[in-house]
Design an enzyme around this catalytic site. Sequence first.
Site, PDB file in Angstrom:
ATOM      1  N   ASP A 121       1.123  -1.310  -0.195  1.00 43.58           N
ATOM      2  CA  ASP A 121       0.028   0.276  -0.078  1.00 43.58           C
ATOM      3  C   ASP A 121       1.055   1.163  -0.113  1.00 43.58           C
ATOM      4  O   ASP A 121       2.028   1.166  -0.178  1.00 43.58           O
ATOM      5  CB  ASP A 121      -1.224  -0.009   1.389  1.00 43.58           C
ATOM      6  CG  ASP A 121      -0.344   0.114   2.518  1.00 43.58           C
ATOM      7  OD1 ASP A 121       1.003   0.329   2.457  1.00 43.58           O
ATOM      8  OD2 ASP A 121      -0.875   0.243   3.430  1.00 43.58           O
ATOM      9  N   ASP A 137       1.479   4.805   2.385  1.00 45.63           N
ATOM     10  CA  ASP A 137       0.803   5.468   3.545  1.00 45.63           C
ATOM     11  C   ASP A 137       1.385   6.854   3.375  1.00 45.63           C
ATOM     12  O   ASP A 137       2.563   7.370   3.121  1.00 45.63           O
ATOM     13  CB  ASP A 137       1.779   4.603   4.794  1.00 45.63           C
ATOM     14  CG  ASP A 137       1.625   3.258   4.749  1.00 45.63           C
ATOM     15  OD1 ASP A 137       0.431   2.692   5.266  1.00 45.63           O
ATOM     16  OD2 ASP A 137       2.377   2.455   4.380  1.00 45.63           O
ATOM     17  N   ASP A 169      -3.344   4.179   2.760  1.00 43.64           N
ATOM     18  CA  ASP A 169      -3.652   4.744   4.016  1.00 43.64           C
ATOM     19  C   ASP A 169      -3.252   6.162   4.514  1.00 43.64           C
ATOM     20  O   ASP A 169      -2.292   6.738   4.116  1.00 43.64           O
ATOM     21  CB  ASP A 169      -2.797   3.847   5.049  1.00 43.64           C
ATOM     22  CG  ASP A 169      -3.478   2.569   5.187  1.00 43.64           C
ATOM     23  OD1 ASP A 169      -4.432   2.111   4.788  1.00 43.64           O
ATOM     24  OD2 ASP A 169      -2.594   1.356   5.336  1.00 43.64           O
TER      25      ASP A 169
HETATM   26  N1  CTP Z   1       0.666   1.706  11.475  1.00 40.42           N
HETATM   27  C1  CTP Z   1       0.302   1.994  12.650  1.00 40.42           C
HETATM   28  N2  CTP Z   1      -1.114   2.103  13.054  1.00 40.42           N
HETATM   29  C2  CTP Z   1      -2.094   1.688  12.000  1.00 40.42           C
HETATM   30  C3  CTP Z   1      -1.471   1.069  10.663  1.00 40.42           C
HETATM   31  C4  CTP Z   1      -0.201   0.982  10.540  1.00 40.42           C
HETATM   32  O1  CTP Z   1       0.884   2.165  13.602  1.00 40.42           O
HETATM   33  N3  CTP Z   1      -3.546   1.775  12.276  1.00 40.42           N
HETATM   34  C5  CTP Z   1       2.027   1.658  11.551  1.00 40.42           C
HETATM   35  C6  CTP Z   1       2.624   0.117  11.255  1.00 40.42           C
HETATM   36  O2  CTP Z   1       2.991  -0.136  12.662  1.00 40.42           O
HETATM   37  C7  CTP Z   1       3.771   0.176  10.392  1.00 40.42           C
HETATM   38  C8  CTP Z   1       3.560   1.480   9.527  1.00 40.42           C
HETATM   39  O3  CTP Z   1       2.498   2.002  10.134  1.00 40.42           O
HETATM   40  O4  CTP Z   1       5.014   0.474  11.247  1.00 40.42           O
HETATM   41  C9  CTP Z   1       3.436   1.052   7.956  1.00 40.42           C
HETATM   42  O5  CTP Z   1       2.333  -0.072   8.061  1.00 40.42           O
HETATM   43  P1  CTP Z   1       1.797  -0.923   6.771  1.00 40.42           P
HETATM   44  O6  CTP Z   1       1.513   0.037   5.649  1.00 40.42           O
HETATM   45  O7  CTP Z   1       1.085  -2.161   7.126  1.00 40.42           O
HETATM   46  O8  CTP Z   1       3.393  -1.543   6.405  1.00 40.42           O
HETATM   47  P2  CTP Z   1       4.952  -1.077   5.512  1.00 40.42           P
HETATM   48  O9  CTP Z   1       6.010  -1.261   6.651  1.00 40.42           O
HETATM   49  O10 CTP Z   1       4.370   0.496   4.969  1.00 40.42           O
HETATM   50  O11 CTP Z   1       4.918  -2.079   4.553  1.00 40.42           O
HETATM   51  P3  CTP Z   1       4.186  -2.523   3.250  1.00 40.42           P
HETATM   52  O12 CTP Z   1       4.921  -2.387   1.970  1.00 40.42           O
HETATM   53  O13 CTP Z   1       3.626  -3.798   3.126  1.00 40.42           O
HETATM   54  O14 CTP Z   1       2.854  -1.593   3.136  1.00 40.42           O
HETATM   55 MN    MN Z   2       2.646   0.417   3.835  1.00 40.73          MN
HETATM   56 MN    MN Z   3      -0.502   1.069   5.663  1.00 36.17          MN
END
Ligand code: CTP
Ligand code: MN
Ligand code: MN
Length: 371
Positions: free
Chosen positions: A205, A207, A295
């Site tokens: 995703d 963020d 996100d």
């Molecule tokens: N996070 C958080 N609270 C949330 C969602 C996410 O604190 N409600 C934090 C997670 O702990 C993570 C970071 O946001 O450290 C990013 O989450 P995520 O997108 O799931 O993972 P990524 O490390 O970005 O890996 P990916 O490439 O799979 O998205």
């Molecule tokens: Mn992510």
């Molecule tokens: Mn995320």
Amino acid sequence: DAATAPAPVAAVSQYACQRRTTTENNNKIFTDAFEVLAEFYEFNEVEGPCLAFRRAASVLKSLAWSVRRLGATEGLPCLGERSKSVMEEILQSGRSFEVEKILSDERYQTLKLFTSVFGVGPKTAEKWYRRGLRSFSDILAEPSIHLNRMQQSGFRHYGDISRAVSRAEARALGNIIDEAVRAITADGAAALTGGFRRGKEFGHDVDFIVTTPEVGREDRLLTDIIESLKQQGILLYCDYQASTFDQSKLPSHKFEAMDHFAKCFLILRLDCSRVDGGLNSVEGDSRGWRAVRVDLVSPPVDRYAFTLLGWTGSRQFERDLRRFARSERRMLLDNHALYDKTKKEFLAATTEEDIFAHLGLEYIEPWQRNA
Ligand code: CTP
Ligand code: MN
Ligand code: MN
Ligand code: MN
């Protein structure tokens, strides 16, 4: 090419927040195996071994060299008997019997498949598995199963959102979010966080943290962005959660508590024309667009540094930052705040550097947090 000579192992900390871990993993054959084992225990809700394998994997990821013989791991933290025996097996035969058994296990395969759908967690996957369901068509053909809105979107866009998001696509989405913010308020800003901020080439995703310097306006900012995305016709799914943030509360004791800021989990339509070099999918290219998970979180500006640190990850890095704060400093850290239990006071921060300094930690760059 990784050096084979081990560095002085005594220097490796048990805490990921005292290690520098880039995206270059010199021990992937071991860490992939540990990840399968950790996930197996996660599906069975056995926390101890799950965490142990995740910690072991994280230590190996931080090494600038590849483990070629077990003796080289002497003195490394977090490698227990079980991790070492798995490594021994892989060193000798190139594979682990235990891991292969899990990978061919029907329950593991099914839970893995079901949890790959957006909106389906281990609990739901388990429930479906116990009802004898084994495939997506089983689920979709079962009349008594009610899919919530998130799961419906998860199935509808499954092909697109299970395909990796490229850096070029993340950049294009950054422009879209940035433009939306600026059209709402000239002094607002969007910052890339998560895996792409850590320098990853691909993600599941994208963020972003969105902020406005005006404290108290952050909820409205987020709902205005969502409205703008809807107006542009690119909002395919939106789960908006209003802020429940209470600044008098102490940081959470739990390692992985969700934060309370206004946030949303989206699926956006990304048009090919917005991405340099096209979309990261052949199918998407011919259609002219693809669906992407995005996100957004919108903290009050005085909590920006805590949110940035919390959302940059990795998950293991975050877990160990909190564990370090609690066990080594008698402090509580989460995405909202840092609290000193000895002084009984909150410690303010405007940058990530401030937070590391409060914790008495050397600053670790985002691209060194791939623990
Ligand atoms: N996070 C958080 N609270 C949330 C969602 C996410 O604190 N409600 C934090 C997670 O702990 C993570 C970071 O946001 O450290 C990013 O989450 P995520 O997108 O799931 O993972 P990524 O490390 O970005 O890996 P990916 O490439 O799979 O998205
Ligand atoms: Mn992510
Ligand atoms: Mn995320
Ligand atoms: Mn992820």
